[in-house]
Design a protein around this motif. Sequence first.
Motif, PDB file in Angstrom:
ATOM      1  N   SER A 116      -7.245 -10.209   0.237  1.00 25.81           N
ATOM      2  CA  SER A 116      -6.287  -9.604  -0.964  1.00 25.81           C
ATOM      3  C   SER A 116      -5.504 -10.099  -1.851  1.00 25.81           C
ATOM      4  O   SER A 116      -5.213 -11.555  -1.384  1.00 25.81           O
ATOM      5  N   LEU A 122     -12.546  -0.345   2.075  1.00 26.68           N
ATOM      6  CA  LEU A 122     -12.833  -1.553   1.298  1.00 26.68           C
ATOM      7  C   LEU A 122     -14.197  -1.591   0.927  1.00 26.68           C
ATOM      8  O   LEU A 122     -15.350  -1.472   1.692  1.00 26.68           O
ATOM      9  N   ALA A 151     -12.411   1.143  -2.635  1.00 30.51           N
ATOM     10  CA  ALA A 151     -11.337   0.393  -3.702  1.00 30.51           C
ATOM     11  C   ALA A 151     -12.215  -0.650  -4.231  1.00 30.51           C
ATOM     12  O   ALA A 151     -13.527  -0.933  -4.213  1.00 30.51           O
ATOM     13  N   GLU A 152     -11.768  -1.585  -5.183  1.00 28.89           N
ATOM     14  CA  GLU A 152     -12.314  -2.200  -5.964  1.00 28.89           C
ATOM     15  C   GLU A 152     -12.173  -3.841  -5.685  1.00 28.89           C
ATOM     16  O   GLU A 152     -10.769  -4.157  -5.530  1.00 28.89           O
ATOM     17  N   ASN A 153     -12.916  -4.803  -5.624  1.00 26.86           N
ATOM     18  CA  ASN A 153     -12.734  -6.063  -5.368  1.00 26.86           C
ATOM     19  C   ASN A 153     -12.332  -6.888  -6.672  1.00 26.86           C
ATOM     20  O   ASN A 153     -13.044  -6.506  -7.829  1.00 26.86           O
ATOM     21  N   TYR A 170      -9.332  -6.879  -2.366  1.00 27.04           N
ATOM     22  CA  TYR A 170      -8.398  -5.489  -3.042  1.00 27.04           C
ATOM     23  C   TYR A 170      -6.993  -5.885  -3.225  1.00 27.04           C
ATOM     24  O   TYR A 170      -6.484  -7.027  -2.653  1.00 27.04           O
ATOM     25  N   THR A 177       0.676  -1.182   0.164  1.00 26.86           N
ATOM     26  CA  THR A 177      -0.063   0.025   0.110  1.00 26.86           C
ATOM     27  C   THR A 177       0.804   1.254   0.135  1.00 26.86           C
ATOM     28  O   THR A 177       0.678   2.233  -0.941  1.00 26.86           O
ATOM     29  N   THR A 185      -4.900   0.525  -3.862  1.00 27.59           N
ATOM     30  CA  THR A 185      -5.318   1.232  -2.844  1.00 27.59           C
ATOM     31  C   THR A 185      -4.591   2.376  -2.265  1.00 27.59           C
ATOM     32  O   THR A 185      -4.818   3.483  -2.134  1.00 27.59           O
TER      33      THR A 185
END
Length: 328
Positions: free
Chosen positions: A252, A148, A296-298, A266, A48, A271
């Motif tokens: 993740s 998230l 954020a995007e899955n 994620y 991150t 992120t």
Amino acid sequence: MKKTVFLLLALALALALVAVFQPMAPRTEKAVPRTIAIVQLTEVDDATVAGFRDGMAARGYREGVDVVYANPGAVGSPDKLEEAIRKLLQKNPDLFLVSSTPATLAVKRLTEARRWPPVVFAPVNDPLGAGVVENLSHPGGHITGVRLPTGDDLRMKWLLRIAPGVKRVYLPYSADDKSALVSLEKARQAAEMFGVTLLPRALAQEDIATAAAAIPREADAVFLPRDSRIEARIEAFVAQAEKRRLPLSAPSLAQVRAGALFSYGYVHQDTGGQAARLADQIFKGTAPGDLPVEMAENQLAINLAAAGRIGIAVPDEILHQAEYLIRQ
């Protein structure tokens, strides 16, 4: 008289032209770079932080010139957060980048009285439920960041599609982590919906090291929550899951790269990049409280090597839906 005036005008014009075309003298003033303090609970969020630094560089912030990073590294446990944050506050930072729910709550508590410096979190599982912000679209105050998306329930659904024979799922979680509690509740709802028996285990700080070895004998799968302390022990869970030939579901992409079977969650690097966009807007004058909390995007990630080691053949129709396929 007219001749004198004409000569004076000509002299003034000549001096003006010299001033225009003369090379500019080098600036002796040096801008002071902004200090960004970084707080992360575990090494899980190293990616991150890397994504954030890359995002800042892409927006023209030169490290050592425009920005400097005060990054002491992962704190390791919640009881060490306050000391680490107070040391960073002594550096009078211009902005905090904070990873994980426990770290974000600690930074909020220690900066709320002054509402300074601005805080960008990346990520927090449920900033509204955890009490980080009171409004997602207009946080107010001095904090914003990246949350998230909901997805633990959908991840349970993916687990049952990838491993249809699963009936009992082991879920260890940190009892004092609000992010983990949100994951637990979503997993419980999904387990009830799909007719799966959840085998939760609440862990104190000292229990996390042994949680992987404590997989119940009757468990058919392991489901790790969004819990940075448990995520940081991914190698132990991978080793035990492979030993037992159990599918391991993780929050993740980072854990899938470390050997988990799959995640629907994620990507840490992405992120961090989102957080950099928010930091850039703050540095350009936008108040943090006016910046909506981003989501954020899955993404579905599957480790084919891990699938082979535990004897699972993932159907092609599922593989075609994955954004990431890890082959070794």
